[in-house]
Structures are given as C-alpha cells and as structure tokens.
Design a protein around this motif. Structure first.
Motif, short mmCIF file in Angstrom:
data_model
loop_
_atom_site.label_atom_id
_atom_site.label_comp_id
_atom_site.label_asym_id
_atom_site.label_seq_id
_atom_site.Cartn_x
_atom_site.Cartn_y
_atom_site.Cartn_z
N VAL A 152 29.87 -4.35 -2.26
CA VAL A 152 29.77 -5.70 -2.81
C VAL A 152 29.12 -5.62 -4.19
CG1 VAL A 152 28.76 -7.99 -2.48
CG2 VAL A 152 29.57 -6.68 -0.51
N PRO A 153 29.67 -6.20 -5.22
CA PRO A 153 30.86 -7.07 -5.22
C PRO A 153 32.15 -6.25 -5.17
CG PRO A 153 30.02 -6.86 -7.44
CD PRO A 153 29.04 -6.14 -6.56
N TRP A 154 33.16 -6.82 -4.60
CA TRP A 154 34.44 -6.14 -4.48
C TRP A 154 35.46 -6.70 -5.47
CZ3 TRP A 154 32.54 -9.44 -0.65
CH2 TRP A 154 33.21 -10.65 -0.48
N THR A 155 36.51 -5.98 -5.65
CA THR A 155 37.59 -6.43 -6.52
C THR A 155 38.28 -7.62 -5.87
OG1 THR A 155 37.95 -4.17 -7.28
CG2 THR A 155 39.72 -5.74 -7.68
N PRO A 156 38.50 -8.69 -6.58
CA PRO A 156 39.13 -9.86 -5.96
C PRO A 156 40.44 -9.47 -5.26
CG PRO A 156 38.31 -10.42 -8.13
CD PRO A 156 38.12 -8.95 -7.99
N GLY A 157 40.56 -9.91 -4.06
CA GLY A 157 41.76 -9.61 -3.27
C GLY A 157 41.64 -8.38 -2.40
N ALA A 158 40.62 -7.56 -2.65
CA ALA A 158 40.50 -6.31 -1.90
C ALA A 158 40.21 -6.57 -0.43
CB ALA A 158 39.40 -5.44 -2.52
N ILE A 159 39.39 -7.58 -0.13
CA ILE A 159 39.05 -7.86 1.27
C ILE A 159 40.30 -8.24 2.06
CG2 ILE A 159 37.74 -9.37 2.78
CD1 ILE A 159 35.98 -7.46 1.38
N GLY A 160 41.12 -9.08 1.46
CA GLY A 160 42.35 -9.49 2.15
C GLY A 160 43.26 -8.31 2.42
N ASP A 161 43.45 -7.43 1.41
CA ASP A 161 44.31 -6.26 1.61
C ASP A 161 43.77 -5.37 2.73
OD1 ASP A 161 45.91 -7.18 -0.39
OD2 ASP A 161 45.03 -5.88 -1.95
N ARG A 162 42.43 -5.15 2.72
CA ARG A 162 41.87 -4.25 3.71
C ARG A 162 41.94 -4.86 5.11
NH1 ARG A 162 43.66 -1.05 2.22
NH2 ARG A 162 42.72 0.14 3.92
N ALA A 163 41.73 -6.18 5.18
CA ALA A 163 41.81 -6.84 6.48
C ALA A 163 43.23 -6.74 7.03
CB ALA A 163 41.37 -8.29 6.37
N TRP A 164 44.22 -6.96 6.16
CA TRP A 164 45.62 -6.88 6.60
C TRP A 164 45.95 -5.47 7.09
CZ3 TRP A 164 49.86 -4.17 4.57
CH2 TRP A 164 51.11 -4.53 5.10
N ALA A 165 45.49 -4.45 6.34
CA ALA A 165 45.76 -3.07 6.74
C ALA A 165 45.09 -2.73 8.08
CB ALA A 165 45.27 -2.11 5.64
N GLN A 166 43.86 -3.20 8.25
CA GLN A 166 43.16 -2.89 9.50
C GLN A 166 43.82 -3.60 10.70
OE1 GLN A 166 40.95 -0.68 10.00
NE2 GLN A 166 40.41 -0.15 7.90
N ILE A 167 44.30 -4.82 10.48
CA ILE A 167 45.00 -5.53 11.56
C ILE A 167 46.27 -4.76 11.96
CG2 ILE A 167 46.35 -7.61 12.07
CD1 ILE A 167 43.45 -8.07 12.42
N ARG A 168 46.99 -4.30 10.95
CA ARG A 168 48.20 -3.52 11.25
C ARG A 168 47.86 -2.26 12.04
NH1 ARG A 168 50.30 -1.09 7.40
NH2 ARG A 168 52.33 -0.74 8.38
N ARG A 169 46.79 -1.59 11.70
CA ARG A 169 46.44 -0.37 12.42
C ARG A 169 46.00 -0.70 13.86
NH1 ARG A 169 43.16 2.09 7.26
NH2 ARG A 169 45.04 2.72 6.09
N TRP A 170 45.30 -1.84 13.99
CA TRP A 170 44.92 -2.25 15.35
C TRP A 170 46.18 -2.51 16.18
CZ3 TRP A 170 45.72 -6.04 18.81
CH2 TRP A 170 44.82 -6.15 19.89
N MET A 171 47.15 -3.17 15.59
CA MET A 171 48.40 -3.46 16.30
C MET A 171 49.14 -2.17 16.63
SD MET A 171 49.56 -6.71 13.94
CE MET A 171 51.21 -6.78 14.63
N ARG A 172 49.08 -1.19 15.72
CA ARG A 172 49.72 0.10 16.00
C ARG A 172 49.11 0.76 17.24
NH1 ARG A 172 47.65 4.35 12.03
NH2 ARG A 172 45.90 3.98 13.42
N ASP A 173 47.79 0.59 17.38
CA ASP A 173 47.10 1.26 18.47
C ASP A 173 47.13 0.49 19.78
OD1 ASP A 173 46.47 3.19 16.61
OD2 ASP A 173 44.49 2.36 16.17
N HIS A 174 47.27 -0.85 19.71
CA HIS A 174 47.05 -1.63 20.93
C HIS A 174 48.23 -2.51 21.34
CE1 HIS A 174 42.82 -0.46 21.02
NE2 HIS A 174 42.77 -0.70 19.71
N LEU A 175 49.18 -2.68 20.51
CA LEU A 175 50.31 -3.51 20.88
C LEU A 175 51.52 -2.64 21.19
CD1 LEU A 175 50.19 -6.56 18.45
CD2 LEU A 175 49.36 -6.40 20.78
N PRO A 176 52.27 -2.98 22.19
CA PRO A 176 53.46 -2.19 22.49
C PRO A 176 54.52 -2.39 21.42
CG PRO A 176 53.32 -4.12 23.92
CD PRO A 176 52.03 -4.06 23.16
#
Length: 729
Positions: A152-176
């Motif tokens: 912190v402080p982060w580059t504007p928009g970085a939090i959204g990109d990282r959150a989206w990437a982490q959600i995708r990885r969670w789905m890769r690991d836990h969703l069929p």
C-alpha cells in the motif's frame, strides 16, 4: 456488517443451480478497506459477491450465520458493528477470497480461526500492508492461507486484477469442470509471452528458434550425424551451440569412480548453452546416441540473432528454462533415489550389524561352552586323580588303627593307651573355657600347673580318676606315652575328617561336571544344595550359613532332573550372594563402619506344584534398575568393579530352571535379597504336561529336547549334614 453494492449480473443468475454464491470478503476497519472493495467489486462482479466487514469478528459471525442459513435453508440478517443492517447472502455462501489489511491482527490467528468455519475453510488471503517487514504469519503461510501480499499504496486497478486472478484460481481448485461459473469464466489470458511460450512443446519452440535465427542469419545447413559423435568434450572451451532438431544426445562426465552418464538422452534441444554460462568450458561430454539432425550456431551468430530478432530471445529463454527445469527435476529425482538407496543401505547395514552381533553372541556362547567343557574335563580329571589317593588314605587309616590296637594289646599300658587314643579320636573339640576349667581342676589334683595342662591336652578332663592322674603325674614316662597316644588319636581323627571332606568335594565335582547325555533322575534337592554349598564353601568362609530343611530323606519329594545342572543353579546363586556380602563388607570397611554379620539362609520345603528352595542373603540388595535385567543372557554387573554380586550366572540359572519346567524369581530390597526356585515333582510334571510331551533340558543356556522318559533311581549318597539352626559351612 456493511456490504459493497452488489447487484447480481445476468451471468451470476446462472449460478443459482450451483451450491451457493462465491464471496470476496474485504476486512478492514479503515477506509482502505472501502477503497479496496470499490476496486474489487467491478472486477469480480461476474464471479463473486463482495462483502465488506470491518473486523474478523464480523467476518466469523457472518460465516457462522451463513452456516445456519445453510441448515435452515433460509435467510439471516447480519448486524454489523457500527453499520446498517445488510441482507445476508441469499443462499449458503463460500468465501473464496479474503482481502485484509494490517489492522485485522496476526495472520496466524486468522489461519487458526478460519479452519473452524466451513464457509471460510477454503478461502485465499490477500494481505494489504504498509509495512516493510511482516511477522507472525508462519502458520498462515504453512497452511497455504496467504496467497498474495500487495503493498500500500497500490497501482490503481491492481487490487481488482489480483482479486479476479485469485477467484479464478480458487475456481480452478474447487469447482468441477462442468460448473457454470467455470465455463462462463473461460480460459482467460493475460500471461506474458514468455509464460505462454513455456506452455508449448520443445519441438515447437525449437522450430520457432530456428526460424527466428534464420530470419536474421538466413537458412542454416542441417547437419546429420550418426551415433557416437561427441559434440562437446568435458573441460574444453565451448564457443558454439548445437540446436538438435531430432535424435538423442547423451551427457556423460568423468569422475573419480569412472565415466558417469548423467542423461541417456539430452534434457534439452540446445547443446552447449549451459557451458557458455559456466565460464565457457564444457561441464559434460555430449555424445550422440542415435542418428541426429542439428544445426550449428557460433556464439557470434547466436548473439546476432538475439540482438536483431526479439523473438529469438523469448523462444531461447523458454527453451533454456524448460531444459533447466527438466534437468532440475531429474536431479531432484536422483536425489530422492539417492536418499531411498541410502535408507535401504542403512537398513541392510543394520541387518548386517544385527547378524554380526548374533554371530558374536553365538561365538561367546561357544567359547563359554568350551571353557565349561574344559573346566569339566579338568574337574573330572582332578576328581578321578583324587579318588585313588583318598581311598588309599582311608584304607591306610583303617589299617593303622587296627595295627595300633593289636600292638597296644601287648603293651603294659595298652588298655590306657587304647582308651586315650580312642577318646582323642572320637572326642569333639572342647571350648577354651572348658579346657581352662578342666586345667584348674586337675591342677588341684596333681599340684602342678604344667602337668595339669599336659593331662588336659592328653584328653583328661575334670571327671578323670584322681588316682590315675596322680599316677601319671608321678611317672613322666607313662605320661609321655599317654600324650603320644592322645596325639595319635587326634591325628587319626583329623585324617578321617580330611579324607571325608576330600571325598565330599570329589563327589560334588563329579555331580557338577556330569555329562549332558545323562538321563533325568530323581534328585534330592537337599543333596543338590549341599553340593553347591560345598563347592562354594571357600567363598562363604566368613558367612553364617543357616539351613532350614528337614533331615529325614523321605520328608521331601524328589524332583526329576539333572543333578549337575541343578548344582549349577544354586552354585551361581550362592556365589552371587557371597560376592554381594563381600562387596557390602568392603564398602563398610572403606566407610569406616561395621557391616552387619553376613548371613545366608536356605529353606527347602514341599509346596503345591513341587519343591521350593529359597536362598536369602542380607546383602545390600539389587538396584531397581538392574533387577529386571538379571535374567538376561550375558548380563552382568561385574564389568570392572564387583558390585552387588550379579554375574552371568543368573541367566544360566534361569535357563536351567526353565528346562526343568520350574520357576525362578528374585525379590530384593536393601538388606535382603531372596531367590526362590520351584521345581515340579514327577507327579506335578506329569499332570501339567500334555501326553507324550518331551521333557526339555538345557546346559549353559542352550536348551535341548529329550524324549527320554526313563527315570533312574535316586542317588544313594548319604546326606551327612544334620539340620541345625545356624551352622558354619
């Protein structure tokens, strides 16, 4: 709890068939959390809801109520601290991502807490921090909770990109694979060209590299080589690389143990590139193992291609990474195999060591048997050699007594001389006090102190006839004759006692070394114990030996056994008692104190199940840590300094008792150690053993089996000892 505005998109509406919505929880008590929630919401809107809470307590309360909602299949209102009431998720939700700031506290505490809430159990954690160093997150890292740290402080928009990437990885690991959210999300993109290149096959990358180089250098000639051609030599300078199009190349290295093949087929398509990176000398020798097609690039040509065509650099980097990764993986596999081989080698080494130990034990046992056999032969020889002279002495004594009696019959004082000699031969030794009283009485009769002493020495006491005493006192020649007759009687008595003692020792030795092949006989344990006492008499000279067992031969039942082996049992027990008492006396002497009178007591009684023999001494006792081990084979406390008298004999004693189907036990405390042996009688043994069961026997710890049922007659050697409450051995 306050939640960020979250209007489900049409795509989210499709998720209703899936088990609950996904949630991104933004946890922060400050406005930093609100700012993060605003950035995250549009980025993950198509995949997850965003829940904004201020503390972990709120998050945990939300998770608990979510679980309740799952149970009740209803909705639950959640009240946030200091905020307006917000609606809980419409269905049981799962938190896929937690975005937290430093203010939430220790991440290890978070890791400990989230495991208790099913809605949080699989969540990923992204930490927003203003600190340069982080502590107290070891457990969070260990449990794979922390997935990303954003400064912190982060580059504007970085939090959204990282959150989206982490959600995708969670789905890769836990969703069929067939989950609508995963299909809707698609493959996604955003990888760098290098990362994308790493996903392609080496043959494709090799072709791209050659094409990129030829764009700069023009078409390169293809070299076709047979198997066995060395492309690089270990230690030589490398100033070019080979790009292998097809075929296999082996990598070998010369070591102290010879030529070692590191790879049977090259792990990469470029030969020599690693050598360029290691001071320009080849680390290995590369040799073709099949027909190979390749192109040769000098370092200058490769440098030009890299400089003029950026694609070359990207593809070459991907090839190098793949090659090194492959080599590293193989190296790690080899390391694992090395560890497994080392473990197997250690196990084999341990087995070999155990085998060597067993062999050493067997050798020691054989040596012990050999020593015992030699000792037995020596003892048997000594016993045999002593038998004849002792018998001759006995016969000579008998003849001498008969000849003296015949000779004295013709002597004028023969009757007196014979009576004096017989009295001296049979009279027990008088005490000093009794001799003093007799001397005073006789002095009054003969009027001379020296004459009174000579008469007492000749065997006259205060009951002797006064006239006879005066007559002898008046005739010095007759007195000398009477003194000589008394001396002859005493010598005869001493000779008889000595020959009896030698005969007893010879008999005991013969029993002790009786050969193994002898059949079991009915054994009188009183005789066995007497033999053991006789053999250990020299070690029990300063010890009061108290015998407590009946004298009558029929008072105790006999037991079937091998007398020689049973003599060993009590010989070892008595020897240990003697050593313990000697050690106790020595310690007391060193300490300047007086030890208690050494005593060994022996009981022999008939009990249910056989005959019981107890040997008890008043020594220092056995240490509690030593007591459980005294029956172990080859266990001893006599290494170095003798202490408490425990040698190797107890293990042997137990093996002998076991072979006779008996039992042995030791009780010990300071001042008292008792060894109890119970041996079954023939009747007990017959009742206990199954029909036709063989009777085992052992000697020196080696148990043998014998099916010989015949029982010999008991030994006829008379029991010469009389029962006494206290008798010196």
């Amino acid at each position: 709890m306050s939640a960020a505005p979250n209007t489900p998109s049409p795509e989210v509406a499709d998720f209703e068939s899936a088990p609950g919505p996904l949630v991104v929880a933004v946890v922060s008590p400050t406005s930093l959390g609100t700012q993060a929630a605003h950035e995250v919401t549009p980025a993950v809107n198509a995949l997850a809801e965003v829940v904004r809470v201020r503390t972990l307590a709120e998050l945990f309360r939300w998770a608990r109520q979510s679980a309740d909602a799952q149970t009740d299949s209803g909705q639950t209102d959640v009240s946030a601290e200091g905020g307006a009431d917000e609606a809980a998720p419409a269905a049981p939700a799962t938190v896929a991502l937690i975005i937290a700031t430093d203010e939430v506290g220790s991440l290890d505490d978070v890791a400990d807490a989230v495991a208790h809430y099913p809605a949080l159990a699989t969540a990923r954690l992204v930490l927003l921090t203003e600190r340069a160093e982080l502590h107290n997150l070891g457990r969070a890292i260990d449990e794979d909770l922390v997935r990303e740290v954003i400064a912190v402080p982060w580059t504007p928009g970085a939090i959204g990109d990282r959150a989206w990437a982490q959600i995708r990885r969670w789905m890769r690991d836990h969703l069929p694979e067939d989950d609508p959210r995963r299909r809707q999300d698609g493959a996604g993109n955003g990888h760098s060209p290098l990362l994308e290149a790493l996903t392609r096959h080496s043959d494709v990358l090799t072709a791209e590299l050659i094409a990129a180089c030829e764009q700069v250098l023009g078409p390169r000639p293809r070299l076709r080589l047979p198997a066995g051609v060395r492309l690089t030599h270990q230690g030589q300078i490398v100033d070019s690389v080979y790009v292998v199009i097809s075929g296999a190349v082996a990598l070998t290295r010369h070591t102290r143990v010879g030529e070692v093949t590191l790879h049977h087929a090259t792990t990469g398509r470029i030969i020599g590139l690693v050598s360029l990176a290691s001071h320009g000398r080849a680390f290995v020798t590369a040799t073709t193992t099949t027909d190979v097609e390749l192109i040769l690039l000098s370092i200058e040509q490769l440098d030009r291609a890299l400089r003029e065509n950026p694609v070359t650099e990207q593809v070459l980097a991907a090839l190098i990474i793949r090659s090194l990764t492959k080599r590293l993986a193989r190296s790690e596999i080899l390391q694992v195999e090395k560890i497994e081989l080392a473990a197997a080698l250690d196990a084999e080494r341990l087995q070999v060591q155990e085998a060597l130990t067993a062999l050493e034990q067997a050798r020691l046992e054989l040596l012990a048997q050999e020593r015992f056999a030699t000792l037995g032969e020596l003892a048997a020889g000594v016993a045999h050699e002593l038998n004849n002279p002792v018998a001759a002495l006995e016969r000579a004594g008998d003849h001498l007594r008969e000849d003296l009696a015949a000779m004295m019959a013709t002597h004028p004082d023969g009757e007196t001389i014979g009576r004096v000699a017989a009295a001296a031969r049979t009279r027990p030794a008088a005490s000093t006090r009794a001799e003093r009283a007799a001397r005073k009485k006789l002095e009054q009769t003969v009027g001379d102190r020296e004459l009174a002493r000579r008469l007492v020495a000749a065997g006259f006491d205060d009951d002797a006839d006064p006239d006879t005493l005066r007559t002898l006192a008046a005739d010095s020649g007759r007195l000398a004759t009477v003194e000589a007759a008394a001396s002859i009687g005493r010598s005869e008595r001493n000779m008889r006692l000595a020959t009896d003692r030698i005969s007893g020792l010879v008999a005991s030795l013969s029993t002790y070394v009786r050969p193994d092949g002898e059949e079991m006989v009915d054994v009188d344990l009183r005789e066995v114990v007497e033999d053991a006492l006789r053999l250990t008499a020299h070690r029990l000279e300063e010890v009061d030996v108290v015998r407590d067992y009946p004298v009558e031969p029929s008072a105790l039942p006999s037991v079937p056994g091998h007398a020689g082996e049973l003599v060993q049992v009590w010989t070892n027990i008595l020897a240990n008692s003697a050593d313990a008492l000697a050690a106790q006396a020595k310690e007391a002497a060193d300490a300047g104190s007086t030890p208690p009178a050494a005593r060994v007591r022996v009981w022999i009684t008939a009990v249910t199940g056989g005959v019981r023999v107890r040997v008890e001494d008043n020594g220092p006792g056995i240490a509690p840590d030593v007591l459980p081990r005294i029956f172990e084979p080859r266990f001893t406390t006599k290494h170095g300094r003798v202490r408490f008298g425990l040698g190797l004999g107890m293990g042997l004693a137990k093996s002998v008792v076991d072979a006779h189907h008996g039992s042995i036990a030791v009780e010990s405390e300071p001042g008292r150690t008792r060894v109890t042996v119970v041996l079954p009688t023939q009747q007990d043994l017959t009742q206990a053993a199954p029909p036709d069961a063989p009777v085992g026997r052992a000697r020196n710890g080696l148990q043998k089996q014998s099916d010989k049922k015949a029982v010999k007659k008991p030994r006829k050697r008379p029991h010469k000892r009389s029962r006494s409450s206290k008798e010196k051995s």
